[in-house]
Design a protein around this motif. Structure first.
Motif, PDB file in Angstrom:
ATOM      1  N   GLY A 193       0.856  -1.170   0.000  1.00  0.00           N
ATOM      2  CA  GLY A 193       0.000   0.000   0.000  1.00  0.00           C
ATOM      3  C   GLY A 193       0.895   1.224   0.000  1.00  0.00           C
ATOM      4  O   GLY A 193       1.944   1.233  -0.641  1.00  0.00           O
ATOM      5  N   SER A 194       0.503   2.231   0.747  1.00  0.00           N
ATOM      6  CA  SER A 194       1.301   3.454   0.771  1.00  0.00           C
ATOM      7  C   SER A 194       2.102   3.599   2.049  1.00  0.00           C
ATOM      8  O   SER A 194       2.526   4.689   2.397  1.00  0.00           O
ATOM      9  N   PRO A 199       1.971   4.654  -3.907  1.00  0.00           N
ATOM     10  CA  PRO A 199       1.537   3.701  -4.936  1.00  0.00           C
ATOM     11  C   PRO A 199       1.919   4.138  -6.348  1.00  0.00           C
ATOM     12  O   PRO A 199       2.087   3.302  -7.234  1.00  0.00           O
ATOM     13  N   ARG A 207       0.121  -1.163  -8.434  1.00  0.00           N
ATOM     14  CA  ARG A 207      -0.374   0.165  -8.068  1.00  0.00           C
ATOM     15  C   ARG A 207      -1.892   0.145  -7.892  1.00  0.00           C
ATOM     16  O   ARG A 207      -2.414   0.722  -6.931  1.00  0.00           O
ATOM     17  N   ALA A 210      -2.615  -1.508  -4.602  1.00  0.00           N
ATOM     18  CA  ALA A 210      -2.210  -0.646  -3.485  1.00  0.00           C
ATOM     19  C   ALA A 210      -3.202   0.491  -3.261  1.00  0.00           C
ATOM     20  O   ALA A 210      -3.481   0.867  -2.120  1.00  0.00           O
ATOM     21  N   GLU A 211      -3.745   1.022  -4.328  1.00  0.00           N
ATOM     22  CA  GLU A 211      -4.654   2.160  -4.199  1.00  0.00           C
ATOM     23  C   GLU A 211      -6.027   1.757  -3.678  1.00  0.00           C
ATOM     24  O   GLU A 211      -6.704   2.553  -3.011  1.00  0.00           O
ATOM     25  N   THR A 216      -4.595   1.537   2.545  1.00  0.00           N
ATOM     26  CA  THR A 216      -4.056   2.753   1.941  1.00  0.00           C
ATOM     27  C   THR A 216      -4.860   4.005   2.299  1.00  0.00           C
ATOM     28  O   THR A 216      -4.275   5.012   2.718  1.00  0.00           O
TER      29      THR A 216
END
Length: 263
Positions: A193-194, A199, A207, A210-211, A216
């Motif tokens: 994640g972030s 991301p 990405r 992750a978003e 996140t």
């Protein structure tokens, strides 16, 4: 009214039982606290220069890499707490304590409530220790008292959600080893994640994951509250995830516990 008072009294007894058990056998709790602290120190001191120069100061609200890193690692302390709940519930189940409680004149809801409330208290204590270490190594939030309360409230809600999910895991796990392994993806999901890097720096498929994964938006909300970075819709999405996970975890754990009583 008498029934609610009866259940509340039994739940308080179960909470005290689980907290005393944690104090008597602190090794698991310490392990869960140490892991996020080790990750914080590792990424800050071993990789901080390279990662920090890659993401730039704007992503950290104009501060150092530790300011970007700390919210994600603090959230990891919440996910790590899920491990203790699953193991604790599974131990009680496999050692026959659950069956013993069912034969006693106590509220059926008190067993799960005691585990969940006790685990939330332990996890929030662990989060406090991780925040203290982050501050010692350079984390410098500029949040107001209200923003601090909002951040702690969000972490508490996430902890509650993960604790109910973990209680369900502990009830369905066949043994302690299984109970300790199933929650592990929750512990490391913030990394995809972030938590460590934005991301935007990831390949397209990763990405996207992750978003849109649950942690996140929660991490971005914590950054916004502590560091003044943009929050946007992350707060609403993060709260929605927390509420949804809480409801799903609660219903699953309660249904599994009742199903076990009928066997």
């Amino acid at each position: 009214m008498a029934t609610l008072s009866y259940a509340a009294k039994d739940s308080r007894t179960m909470v005290r039982r689980n907290l005393k058990k944690a104090l008597r056998y602190p090794s698991l709790t310490l392990t869960v606290v140490i892991m996020p602290i080790m990750m914080l120190l590792l990424f800050n001191y071993a990789f901080g220069t390279a990662l920090g120069s890659g993401i730039g100061p704007s992503a950290a609200g104009g501060g150092e890499y530790i300011d970007y890193l700390a919210p994600g690692i603090i959230l990891m302390a919440a996910t790590s707490g899920a491990l203790t709940t699953a193991i604790s519930v599974c131990v009680d189940k496999t050692e026959g304590i659950v069956d013993r409680f069912r034969t006693m004149p106590i509220s059926r809801a008190s067993f799960l409530t005691g585990h969940v409330v006790g685990s939330v208290i332990q996890t929030m204590t662990s989060i406090t220790l991780v925040i203290a270490v982050a501050l010692l190594v350079g984390f410098r939030p500029d949040a107001t008292p209200v923003e601090w309360l909002a951040a702690i409230g969000l972490l508490a809600l996430l902890t509650l959600a993960l604790t109910w999910l973990s209680a369900g895991i502990g009830l369905v796990a066949k043994n302690v080893e299984t109970a300790s392994n199933i929650p592990m993806p929750l512990t490391f999901l913030p990394f995809i994640g972030s938590a460590i890097v934005p991301p935007e720096s990831m390949p397209a498929g990763l990405r996207w994951f992750a978003e849109y994964q649950p942690f996140t938006p929660i991490i971005e909300t914590l950054r916004g509250l502590w560091l003044g970075t943009g929050i946007g819709s992350s707060a609403a999405i993060g709260l929605a995830w927390c509420v949804a996970l809480t409801v799903v975890g609660y219903l699953w754990a309660r249904r599994t516990f009742k199903a076990g009583a009928k066997r």
